[in-house]
Design a protein around this motif. Sequence first.
Motif, PDB file in Angstrom:
ATOM      1  N   ARG A 138      25.690  -6.363 -15.631  1.00  0.00           N
ATOM      2  CA  ARG A 138      25.854  -5.375 -16.701  1.00  0.00           C
ATOM      3  C   ARG A 138      26.018  -6.068 -18.051  1.00  0.00           C
ATOM      4  O   ARG A 138      25.434  -5.683 -19.055  1.00  0.00           O
ATOM      5  N   MET A 139      26.789  -7.142 -18.057  1.00  0.00           N
ATOM      6  CA  MET A 139      26.994  -7.862 -19.305  1.00  0.00           C
ATOM      7  C   MET A 139      25.692  -8.491 -19.791  1.00  0.00           C
ATOM      8  O   MET A 139      25.428  -8.529 -20.989  1.00  0.00           O
ATOM      9  N   GLU A 140      24.915  -8.966 -18.840  1.00  0.00           N
ATOM     10  CA  GLU A 140      23.619  -9.537 -19.222  1.00  0.00           C
ATOM     11  C   GLU A 140      22.756  -8.476 -19.896  1.00  0.00           C
ATOM     12  O   GLU A 140      22.081  -8.755 -20.895  1.00  0.00           O
ATOM     13  N   LEU A 141      22.782  -7.268 -19.371  1.00  0.00           N
ATOM     14  CA  LEU A 141      22.003  -6.187 -19.981  1.00  0.00           C
ATOM     15  C   LEU A 141      22.506  -5.884 -21.381  1.00  0.00           C
ATOM     16  O   LEU A 141      21.729  -5.666 -22.314  1.00  0.00           O
ATOM     17  N   GLU A 142      23.828  -5.888 -21.545  1.00  0.00           N
ATOM     18  CA  GLU A 142      24.394  -5.590 -22.872  1.00  0.00           C
ATOM     19  C   GLU A 142      24.026  -6.670 -23.886  1.00  0.00           C
ATOM     20  O   GLU A 142      23.691  -6.378 -25.037  1.00  0.00           O
ATOM     21  N   VAL A 143      24.069  -7.936 -23.446  1.00  0.00           N
ATOM     22  CA  VAL A 143      23.674  -9.022 -24.344  1.00  0.00           C
ATOM     23  C   VAL A 143      22.187  -8.897 -24.678  1.00  0.00           C
ATOM     24  O   VAL A 143      21.772  -9.113 -25.814  1.00  0.00           O
ATOM     25  N   MET A 144      21.424  -8.535 -23.694  1.00  0.00           N
ATOM     26  CA  MET A 144      19.976  -8.357 -23.907  1.00  0.00           C
ATOM     27  C   MET A 144      19.716  -7.312 -24.982  1.00  0.00           C
ATOM     28  O   MET A 144      18.876  -7.503 -25.864  1.00  0.00           O
ATOM     29  N   LEU A 145      20.454  -6.225 -24.922  1.00  0.00           N
ATOM     30  CA  LEU A 145      20.271  -5.168 -25.914  1.00  0.00           C
ATOM     31  C   LEU A 145      20.636  -5.665 -27.307  1.00  0.00           C
ATOM     32  O   LEU A 145      19.983  -5.318 -28.291  1.00  0.00           O
ATOM     33  N   ASP A 146      21.682  -6.498 -27.381  1.00  0.00           N
ATOM     34  CA  ASP A 146      22.075  -7.075 -28.672  1.00  0.00           C
ATOM     35  C   ASP A 146      20.988  -7.985 -29.216  1.00  0.00           C
ATOM     36  O   ASP A 146      20.620  -7.930 -30.389  1.00  0.00           O
ATOM     37  N   VAL A 147      20.499  -8.857 -28.346  1.00  0.00           N
ATOM     38  CA  VAL A 147      19.498  -9.831 -28.778  1.00  0.00           C
ATOM     39  C   VAL A 147      18.207  -9.126 -29.210  1.00  0.00           C
ATOM     40  O   VAL A 147      17.578  -9.499 -30.199  1.00  0.00           O
ATOM     41  N   LEU A 148      17.832  -8.099 -28.468  1.00  0.00           N
ATOM     42  CA  LEU A 148      16.620  -7.345 -28.815  1.00  0.00           C
ATOM     43  C   LEU A 148      16.858  -6.381 -29.973  1.00  0.00           C
ATOM     44  O   LEU A 148      15.908  -5.808 -30.494  1.00  0.00           O
ATOM     45  N   ASP A 149      18.130  -6.199 -30.325  1.00  0.00           N
ATOM     46  CA  ASP A 149      18.497  -5.254 -31.392  1.00  0.00           C
ATOM     47  C   ASP A 149      17.898  -3.875 -31.101  1.00  0.00           C
ATOM     48  O   ASP A 149      17.243  -3.258 -31.952  1.00  0.00           O
ATOM     49  N   LEU A 150      18.137  -3.437 -29.876  1.00  0.00           N
ATOM     50  CA  LEU A 150      17.485  -2.215 -29.396  1.00  0.00           C
ATOM     51  C   LEU A 150      18.489  -1.063 -29.402  1.00  0.00           C
ATOM     52  O   LEU A 150      19.566  -1.138 -28.805  1.00  0.00           O
ATOM     53  N   GLN A 151      18.130  -0.009 -30.109  1.00  0.00           N
ATOM     54  CA  GLN A 151      18.989   1.173 -30.178  1.00  0.00           C
ATOM     55  C   GLN A 151      18.525   2.195 -29.144  1.00  0.00           C
ATOM     56  O   GLN A 151      17.471   2.036 -28.523  1.00  0.00           O
ATOM     57  N   HIS A 152      19.291   3.244 -29.015  1.00  0.00           N
ATOM     58  CA  HIS A 152      18.919   4.392 -28.178  1.00  0.00           C
ATOM     59  C   HIS A 152      18.773   4.034 -26.706  1.00  0.00           C
ATOM     60  O   HIS A 152      17.912   4.586 -26.008  1.00  0.00           O
ATOM     61  N   VAL A 153      19.605   3.122 -26.251  1.00  0.00           N
ATOM     62  CA  VAL A 153      19.685   2.824 -24.819  1.00  0.00           C
ATOM     63  C   VAL A 153      21.104   3.193 -24.372  1.00  0.00           C
ATOM     64  O   VAL A 153      22.078   2.732 -24.950  1.00  0.00           O
ATOM     65  N   HIS A 154      21.187   4.042 -23.364  1.00  0.00           N
ATOM     66  CA  HIS A 154      22.488   4.520 -22.904  1.00  0.00           C
ATOM     67  C   HIS A 154      22.759   4.021 -21.493  1.00  0.00           C
ATOM     68  O   HIS A 154      22.008   4.358 -20.570  1.00  0.00           O
ATOM     69  N   LEU A 155      23.812   3.216 -21.356  1.00  0.00           N
ATOM     70  CA  LEU A 155      24.282   2.806 -20.036  1.00  0.00           C
ATOM     71  C   LEU A 155      25.464   3.718 -19.720  1.00  0.00           C
ATOM     72  O   LEU A 155      26.556   3.540 -20.247  1.00  0.00           O
ATOM     73  N   THR A 156      25.241   4.688 -18.874  1.00  0.00           N
ATOM     74  CA  THR A 156      26.236   5.749 -18.706  1.00  0.00           C
ATOM     75  C   THR A 156      27.415   5.342 -17.827  1.00  0.00           C
ATOM     76  O   THR A 156      28.469   5.957 -17.896  1.00  0.00           O
ATOM     77  N   GLY A 157      27.223   4.338 -16.952  1.00  0.00           N
ATOM     78  CA  GLY A 157      28.248   4.063 -15.953  1.00  0.00           C
ATOM     79  C   GLY A 157      28.196   5.123 -14.862  1.00  0.00           C
ATOM     80  O   GLY A 157      27.241   5.903 -14.764  1.00  0.00           O
ATOM     81  N   GLU A 158      29.255   5.184 -14.075  1.00  0.00           N
ATOM     82  CA  GLU A 158      29.307   6.155 -12.982  1.00  0.00           C
ATOM     83  C   GLU A 158      29.465   7.558 -13.562  1.00  0.00           C
ATOM     84  O   GLU A 158      30.209   7.767 -14.516  1.00  0.00           O
ATOM     85  N   VAL A 159      28.734   8.509 -12.992  1.00  0.00           N
ATOM     86  CA  VAL A 159      28.791   9.886 -13.501  1.00  0.00           C
ATOM     87  C   VAL A 159      29.054  10.842 -12.345  1.00  0.00           C
ATOM     88  O   VAL A 159      28.847  10.511 -11.173  1.00  0.00           O
ATOM     89  N   SER A 160      29.478  12.035 -12.680  1.00  0.00           N
ATOM     90  CA  SER A 160      29.707  13.054 -11.657  1.00  0.00           C
ATOM     91  C   SER A 160      28.364  13.668 -11.256  1.00  0.00           C
ATOM     92  O   SER A 160      27.335  13.451 -11.922  1.00  0.00           O
ATOM     93  N   LEU A 161      28.382  14.448 -10.193  1.00  0.00           N
ATOM     94  CA  LEU A 161      27.165  15.128  -9.725  1.00  0.00           C
ATOM     95  C   LEU A 161      26.621  16.041 -10.820  1.00  0.00           C
ATOM     96  O   LEU A 161      25.410  16.106 -11.056  1.00  0.00           O
ATOM     97  N   GLU A 162      27.526  16.753 -11.509  1.00  0.00           N
ATOM     98  CA  GLU A 162      27.109  17.677 -12.566  1.00  0.00           C
ATOM     99  C   GLU A 162      26.439  16.915 -13.711  1.00  0.00           C
ATOM    100  O   GLU A 162      25.413  17.351 -14.241  1.00  0.00           O
TER     101      GLU A 162
END
Lengths: 352, 194
Positions: free
Chosen positions: A218-242
């Motif tokens: 997960r941290m690698e993905l977050e660093v990747m987003l920083d390095v790419l300077d990429l907006q509009h990417v949402h890592l939601t984490g665990e979510v409910s069924l709804e």
Amino acid sequence: MLPAFLYGDAVSNQAARIRHLLRDWGFRSRIYAEARDHRRVNPGADYRRYRGNPDNILVYHYTTGSAMTEFVRQLPDTVVIYYHNITPPEFLDTYNAAYAASLEQGRQELVLFRHLPFALAGSQYNRQEMLSLGFKEVAIMPYFIYLDELLAAADSSAGQRIASDYRDGWVNILFVGRLAPNKRQDDIIRTFNYYHRLVDCRSRLILVGSGDSIPEYRMELEVMLDVLDLQHVHLTGEVSLEELSGYYRAATVFLCLSEHEGFCVPLLEAMGFDIPVLAFKATGVPYTMGQSGVLVKRKRYDVIATLIDLLAHDTPLRRDIIASQNRRLSAFDHDSTVRSLHRQVERMMQLA
Amino acid sequence: MEANAQRVEGSQGVTPPAYREPGDARMNLSEDDLEAMIEIRDPEIDVEDIVPQVRARLRAQHRRARGIGLDCEALARGQVPSDRASPLDDDLEDNLERMRASYNRVVVDLSLTKSRVPIVGPLVQRIREPLHRLAMYYVNRSAGRQSRFNAYVVGAMANLIRSLGEENERLRQEISRLDARLTNLETNARGKRE
């Protein structure tokens, strides 16, 4: 019996549904596990409390290496392995050596059960793997797909809130699955990087799934987003069924670039929401997709992004792909899966 | 980050999955290339109908990339977009890459030597192992927080170094321009004296 009986996990859901149906049919059925998630209403019992009985049938949900394997092998019960596939350890080597070692152990110990007269597999892909290892008789026990529950959950307040937050005319690219190196969310980010910069800047990427099992990835993905300077990417984490249902409702295209899946239930869930599915052709994915969706055999991010563009808008291709997916879903309807379970239970009783 | 090539072997007896070829970034994919890459198994949908649409869109994307100075080839291969050589010193680039590769290697594994004490050795081992695992649990919780902090530091360093590199490049070009202007002025002044 399974190593971990978790909340929201596909294998755990399968075990719970089987327990429920067995009880409906008049059998006594319990779940035993090493790790138990108390968010479940009935989290089962510690496997070390289980006392074997030669009159019992024990279904061992095989998902990883575990001390449970040796415990099961010592039992006098009629043991039936239900194989859900194990991630190849090389995916985890650079992230978590201990976890990789347990996966390697799991793959090696699987052959210890090949002498058993009967086994179950969650998919055709898993079945083939077992037969290649020397298992004699392997039947496919399909996964229950909770489409009715998901569709109903989408009408909840949480589901509607998420759907309305994201239904703004933008292209929403979705993938559902825990953040794991074999699921290649990093490749999905690379694809989105191309798509967002060169195809349609009014787009977002939504990655639904817990990052807790392999936090290093997960941290690698977050660093990747920083390095790419990429907006509009949402890592939601665990979510409910709804909330999950809300994300499905909001999605425009479902993109899967996994390099190892035993089955991949979210592919079918996406189909249930009429979302065109685009997936990398690897391991269990093409078996699950059947003759539906779109597969890519090489990871050229420009080509994948272009296919997303074709599927994202109201084109003949999008309509045809959704129609093919609806036909595919009929193979996983609840009643036929229940009948399949009934057949497997009858077979197991012949062995006991 | 570069797209790393990984050859992943499937299980025994099962066809290994497809793997990526990182060097394959030919921009002019032929129709045969695209047809080989895309698979639609529904017999009522013909991939041949889609391929020309894909090619046309790819060409439009490449034109757009050129127009805004983006490196389309790098994007297609999953690299960080850049239309010029890195302004960073090689050593600094290497160290940054090593930081990226190692920021999260802080987790500890079990490393337990077997007890050689006769008879009670196995009992000693059974007591030591859970104690070690308990210690590992707390250490690795802290390691997880450290790893997260490291990730932020690496990200901040990368951004800082990139900014400094760009600033250095700008100043280098400015100095070069001023140098040229000074040379020009000196030449003119010498000419006038003569």
